[in-house]
Design an enzyme around this catalytic site. Sequence first.
Site, PDB file in Angstrom:
ATOM      1  N   ARG A  69       0.862  -1.182   0.000  1.00 19.76           N
ATOM      2  CA  ARG A  69       0.000   0.000   0.000  1.00 19.76           C
ATOM      3  C   ARG A  69       0.899   1.233   0.000  1.00 19.76           C
ATOM      4  O   ARG A  69       1.701   1.415   0.921  1.00 19.76           O
ATOM      5  CB  ARG A  69      -0.911  -0.002   1.236  1.00 19.76           C
ATOM      6  CG  ARG A  69      -1.718   1.272   1.382  1.00 19.76           C
ATOM      7  CD  ARG A  69      -2.701   1.210   2.562  1.00 19.76           C
ATOM      8  NE  ARG A  69      -3.415   2.458   2.654  1.00 19.76           N
ATOM      9  CZ  ARG A  69      -3.314   3.326   3.672  1.00 19.76           C
ATOM     10  NH1 ARG A  69      -2.564   3.064   4.724  1.00 19.76           N
ATOM     11  NH2 ARG A  69      -3.988   4.466   3.646  1.00 19.76           N
ATOM     12  N   HIS A 113      -3.160  10.911   0.788  1.00 21.08           N
ATOM     13  CA  HIS A 113      -2.608  10.711   2.135  1.00 21.08           C
ATOM     14  C   HIS A 113      -2.027  12.058   2.587  1.00 21.08           C
ATOM     15  O   HIS A 113      -0.834  12.200   2.837  1.00 21.08           O
ATOM     16  CB  HIS A 113      -1.569   9.589   2.118  1.00 21.08           C
ATOM     17  CG  HIS A 113      -1.253   9.006   3.476  1.00 21.08           C
ATOM     18  ND1 HIS A 113      -1.315   7.664   3.745  1.00 21.08           N
ATOM     19  CD2 HIS A 113      -0.862   9.595   4.636  1.00 21.08           C
ATOM     20  CE1 HIS A 113      -0.968   7.437   5.018  1.00 21.08           C
ATOM     21  NE2 HIS A 113      -0.689   8.596   5.573  1.00 21.08           N
ATOM     22  N   GLU A 158      -7.414   8.123   6.383  1.00 20.31           N
ATOM     23  CA  GLU A 158      -7.708   8.733   7.682  1.00 20.31           C
ATOM     24  C   GLU A 158      -8.274  10.153   7.587  1.00 20.31           C
ATOM     25  O   GLU A 158      -7.651  11.100   8.066  1.00 20.31           O
ATOM     26  CB  GLU A 158      -6.453   8.765   8.557  1.00 20.31           C
ATOM     27  CG  GLU A 158      -5.864   7.397   8.823  1.00 20.31           C
ATOM     28  CD  GLU A 158      -4.740   7.419   9.869  1.00 20.31           C
ATOM     29  OE1 GLU A 158      -4.291   8.515  10.248  1.00 20.31           O
ATOM     30  OE2 GLU A 158      -4.331   6.332  10.298  1.00 20.31           O
ATOM     31  N   ASN A 281      -7.119   1.497   9.903  1.00 21.96           N
ATOM     32  CA  ASN A 281      -5.803   1.678  10.529  1.00 21.96           C
ATOM     33  C   ASN A 281      -6.003   1.632  12.033  1.00 21.96           C
ATOM     34  O   ASN A 281      -6.828   2.372  12.577  1.00 21.96           O
ATOM     35  CB  ASN A 281      -5.192   3.037  10.164  1.00 21.96           C
ATOM     36  CG  ASN A 281      -4.860   3.149   8.692  1.00 21.96           C
ATOM     37  OD1 ASN A 281      -4.944   2.158   7.948  1.00 21.96           O
ATOM     38  ND2 ASN A 281      -4.464   4.335   8.265  1.00 21.96           N
ATOM     39  N   TYR A 283      -4.012   1.702  15.796  1.00 27.13           N
ATOM     40  CA  TYR A 283      -2.812   1.903  16.616  1.00 27.13           C
ATOM     41  C   TYR A 283      -3.056   1.621  18.093  1.00 27.13           C
ATOM     42  O   TYR A 283      -2.296   0.905  18.718  1.00 27.13           O
ATOM     43  CB  TYR A 283      -2.238   3.319  16.393  1.00 27.13           C
ATOM     44  CG  TYR A 283      -1.595   3.421  15.024  1.00 27.13           C
ATOM     45  CD1 TYR A 283      -0.284   3.029  14.824  1.00 27.13           C
ATOM     46  CD2 TYR A 283      -2.331   3.832  13.917  1.00 27.13           C
ATOM     47  CE1 TYR A 283       0.291   3.052  13.556  1.00 27.13           C
ATOM     48  CE2 TYR A 283      -1.760   3.858  12.642  1.00 27.13           C
ATOM     49  CZ  TYR A 283      -0.448   3.465  12.477  1.00 27.13           C
ATOM     50  OH  TYR A 283       0.118   3.469  11.232  1.00 27.13           O
ATOM     51  N   GLU A 342      -3.156  -0.248   8.056  1.00 26.28           N
ATOM     52  CA  GLU A 342      -1.964   0.164   8.819  1.00 26.28           C
ATOM     53  C   GLU A 342      -2.045  -0.404  10.226  1.00 26.28           C
ATOM     54  O   GLU A 342      -3.109  -0.369  10.857  1.00 26.28           O
ATOM     55  CB  GLU A 342      -1.868   1.696   8.986  1.00 26.28           C
ATOM     56  CG  GLU A 342      -1.471   2.451   7.754  1.00 26.28           C
ATOM     57  CD  GLU A 342      -1.379   3.961   8.001  1.00 26.28           C
ATOM     58  OE1 GLU A 342      -1.069   4.390   9.140  1.00 26.28           O
ATOM     59  OE2 GLU A 342      -1.629   4.700   7.039  1.00 26.28           O
TER      60      GLU A 342
HETATM   61  C1  GBH Z   1      -1.128   7.089  10.723  1.00 30.52           C
HETATM   62  O1  GBH Z   1      -1.834   7.979  11.513  1.00 30.52           O
HETATM   63  C2  GBH Z   1      -0.818   7.727   9.401  1.00 30.52           C
HETATM   64  O2  GBH Z   1      -1.697   7.260   8.398  1.00 30.52           O
HETATM   65  C3  GBH Z   1       0.604   7.560   8.970  1.00 30.52           C
HETATM   66  O3  GBH Z   1       0.887   8.443   7.935  1.00 30.52           O
HETATM   67  C4  GBH Z   1       1.520   7.760  10.154  1.00 30.52           C
HETATM   68  O4  GBH Z   1       2.858   7.799   9.808  1.00 30.52           O
HETATM   69  C5  GBH Z   1       1.252   6.641  11.120  1.00 30.52           C
HETATM   70  O5  GBH Z   1      -0.076   6.576  11.461  1.00 30.52           O
HETATM   71  C6  GBH Z   1       2.070   6.735  12.405  1.00 30.52           C
HETATM   72  O6  GBH Z   1       1.743   7.890  13.109  1.00 30.52           O
HETATM   73  O7  GBH Z   1      -2.048   9.775  21.866  1.00 30.52           O
HETATM   74  O8  GBH Z   1      -1.941   7.512  22.571  1.00 30.52           O
HETATM   75  O9  GBH Z   1      -4.052   8.422  21.959  1.00 30.52           O
HETATM   76  C7  GBH Z   1      -2.040   7.522  12.825  1.00 30.52           C
HETATM   77  C8  GBH Z   1      -3.010   8.348  13.596  1.00 30.52           C
HETATM   78  C9  GBH Z   1      -3.319   9.537  15.571  1.00 30.52           C
HETATM   79  C10 GBH Z   1      -2.921   7.183  15.713  1.00 30.52           C
HETATM   80  C11 GBH Z   1      -2.866   9.694  16.976  1.00 30.52           C
HETATM   81  C12 GBH Z   1      -2.551   7.332  17.179  1.00 30.52           C
HETATM   82  C13 GBH Z   1      -2.748   8.946  19.094  1.00 30.52           C
HETATM   83  C14 GBH Z   1      -2.361   7.900  20.084  1.00 30.52           C
HETATM   84  N1  GBH Z   1      -2.667   8.406  14.990  1.00 30.52           N
HETATM   85  N2  GBH Z   1      -3.137   8.520  17.754  1.00 30.52           N
HETATM   86  S1  GBH Z   1      -2.613   8.454  21.743  1.00 30.52           S
END
Ligand code: GBH
Length: 437
Positions: A69, A113, A158, A281, A283, A342
């Site tokens: 991707r 993006h 996103e 995505n 995290y 992601e």
């Molecule tokens: C993605 O965004 C993007 O698509 C990518 O470009 C980027 O490099 C990658 O992630 C890594 O950052 O403060 O503990 O609550 C991720 C969006 C927004 C996910 C902030 C985590 C906060 C975590 N992020 N979020 S916390």
Amino acid sequence: MFLWGTATAAYQIEGAAEEDGRGLSIWDTFAREPGRTRDGHTGDVACDHYHRWREDVALMSGLGLNAYRFSISWPRVQPLGDGAVNARGLDFYDRLVDALLAAGIQPVPTLFHWDLPQALQDRGGWMNREIAPIFAEYARVVAERLADRVPLWITLNEPFVHMAFGHALGMHAPGQALLTGALPVAHHQLLAHGLAVGALRASGARQVALTNNCTPVWPASAEEPDVRAADAYDVLHNRLFNDPVLIGKYPDLSAYTGDLGFVHDGDLEIISAPLDALGINYYNPTRIAAPADDGLPFSDAGITGHPVTAFGWPVVPDGLRELLTGLKARYGDALPPIHITENGCSQEDVLTERGTVEDAGRIAYLEGHIGALRQAMDEGVDVRGYFVWSLLDNFEWAEGYHQRFGLVHVDFATQRRTPKASYAWLRSFLADQNTDT
Ligand code: GBH
């Protein structure tokens, strides 16, 4: 075939910011402005992928992936955002797609993006409704060239983060801090997505998806104010972007605005155009408490008791299972097949004198999340792909080069690539998958 891949984005890896007719993007403007990114880092050179793409495809081929991707830089294709098409920009992605296919890797392009052509920002950017048909025209231009070889398209990456960080809080380009005034940015992105779905299909696209970043929302306590705040956060982060696309209506936004004048008759029919897949995505989860006094209907309570990444984000693999089963419970048959577009983590990676990077924390992260993904699948969620963020250490937006997310270490002074321990781990994991099936 389940897609196993890595993910990247144009501005984060390509560099070559002023080559072959590329126009300026809002990220060029933002990153070059003093004080916007950590240490003033920019994506001017990044991983120099624009010149080193053959080496990077070889790295993926060495991993044994079957998908990749990447995102297409809109200002490389249309330097001013609409009108003139820059053939050399399209040629780059054409070569990349062919090289991927020759290596047995399915190309999965994302059309946006976050690197909006600056010329469109100068006309109001995503606050201006006119951008939606302009995006659809750009989608058509790219698809006319690549659709015969691309199995799956992603329209936007996103839209929540682009709205929240770029337009509500000002931490990302274009650096606007409009707070709830940024809500039209959500709607115009969704409208652009819906129009692009039609344009892509009319140009021969096989499968089309949207990528949303979603988070399980945990109330800080069972008390009513915390529960209500958590619901309001879920509306903003998750449902604002999933509901209109999947079920054709907005959730109750009254905690944020009383004025939905930016939603016109007929928009929701366009936005809810059927999709072949939904990109997710993931995290981490988010823990939410009752409002502070900053005008927002929630506050971030933080998560403790879990390991954290170098970014400080909590590592909660089961949150992925919770998220996916929760989506299935909420949307039922309206939920299309899912690709995890992601998932990954930043670590304090050190390149040793022996030329190794021992990123055990990343291996544990990936192993845990893939395990949670399998559990969600066992519980009935239809998942068709998983993409690690990211192939290479790269330009991490406001954090510049300080956060390393790659399976491959990049020495930004020399552009030397060194596969990390996680790369070797993923290679043997993927080899086992192939013998299992
Ligand atoms: C993605 O965004 C993007 O698509 C990518 O470009 C980027 O490099 C990658 O992630 C890594 O950052 O403060 O503990 O609550 C991720 C969006 C927004 C996910 C902030 C985590 C906060 C975590 N992020 N979020 S916390």
